[in-house]
Design a protein around this motif. Sequence first.
Motif, PDB file in Angstrom:
ATOM      1  N   ILE A 112       0.630  -1.348  -0.384  1.00 16.60           N
ATOM      2  CA  ILE A 112      -0.234  -0.034   0.435  1.00 16.60           C
ATOM      3  C   ILE A 112       0.446   1.064  -0.343  1.00 16.60           C
ATOM      4  O   ILE A 112       0.735   1.979  -0.824  1.00 16.60           O
ATOM      5  N   LEU A 113       1.506   1.029   0.849  1.00 16.75           N
ATOM      6  CA  LEU A 113       2.559   2.575   0.984  1.00 16.75           C
ATOM      7  C   LEU A 113       3.354   3.096  -0.432  1.00 16.75           C
ATOM      8  O   LEU A 113       3.710   3.431  -0.941  1.00 16.75           O
ATOM      9  N   LYS A 114       3.772   1.902  -1.227  1.00 14.08           N
ATOM     10  CA  LYS A 114       4.588   1.556  -2.047  1.00 14.08           C
ATOM     11  C   LYS A 114       4.075   1.644  -3.856  1.00 14.08           C
ATOM     12  O   LYS A 114       4.495   3.268  -4.649  1.00 14.08           O
ATOM     13  N   THR A 115       2.533   1.183  -3.404  1.00 17.35           N
ATOM     14  CA  THR A 115       1.419   1.789  -4.421  1.00 17.35           C
ATOM     15  C   THR A 115       0.509   3.203  -4.347  1.00 17.35           C
ATOM     16  O   THR A 115       0.574   2.970  -5.637  1.00 17.35           O
ATOM     17  N   GLY A 116      -0.176   3.021  -3.386  1.00 19.62           N
ATOM     18  CA  GLY A 116      -0.719   3.758  -2.865  1.00 19.62           C
ATOM     19  C   GLY A 116      -0.565   5.188  -2.003  1.00 19.62           C
ATOM     20  O   GLY A 116      -1.206   5.977  -2.111  1.00 19.62           O
ATOM     21  N   SER A 117       0.838   5.146  -1.576  1.00 19.67           N
ATOM     22  CA  SER A 117       0.905   6.586  -1.320  1.00 19.67           C
ATOM     23  C   SER A 117       1.179   7.698  -1.454  1.00 19.67           C
ATOM     24  O   SER A 117       0.261   8.646  -0.983  1.00 19.67           O
ATOM     25  N   ASN A 118       0.691   7.793  -3.672  1.00 19.18           N
ATOM     26  CA  ASN A 118       0.935   8.799  -3.478  1.00 19.18           C
ATOM     27  C   ASN A 118      -0.994   9.757  -3.178  1.00 19.18           C
ATOM     28  O   ASN A 118      -0.515  11.065  -3.532  1.00 19.18           O
TER      29      ASN A 118
END
Length: 216
Positions: free
Chosen positions: A106-112
């Motif tokens: 989640i941090l890698k793919t949705g942090s934006n």
Amino acid sequence: MDMKNGVVVVLLLVLLSISTNSSSSSASSTDNYQNTPESSSNTQQTFYYKSYIKNSCNTATYPSICYKNLNRYALSIQADPLKLCNTSLSLALKAARSAASTVSKILKTGSNNLTAQAKAVVHDCYGNLKDSVGEMQDSIYEMGNLYDNDDRDKGFHLSNMQTWVSAAITNYNTCSDGFEEMKNVDGDLRDKIRNLVSNLDRMTSNALYFINHLPY
């Protein structure tokens, strides 16, 4: 045919009939034995082991989750409290690793799509999960020392296990508390992570219960 020969024939027929019935009865008995499932004893053992798990889980912190997770391992756990505890710990560790992996993705793919504050909450939760994974690993390792015949300091090892598993539970609570305070985290994302953490908390609490009730 004279009477003597007639009697002989009748006797032969009677003997033949007795022999045939005896063979049929013997074959039937053999068939019945062969058709008896060899697994009948295994079925009884499985029932006994599942009953043991059911009774053990009935007094755990979260009985339904306990039985749901452990029931499938009845044959390997048998009626051994050490195996029961070890399996409970191992499943909690596996769930912690999976949750940590999910939050990492989640941090890698949705942090934006997250605000800076929300990202910080998720990141802190990930750190808590990683710490818990290490603590659960240490607890399982320490269990190996608990029943080492050459090591008589069992109370020390048991205390370590209790401390580390309790710390893992504290980490889960810290993670959940972080989401309680942050209202600007996406609702679906918040619920997904909190559900993961809630399940971990319950599984780990059950493992701690079994640790606290280990015979040593």
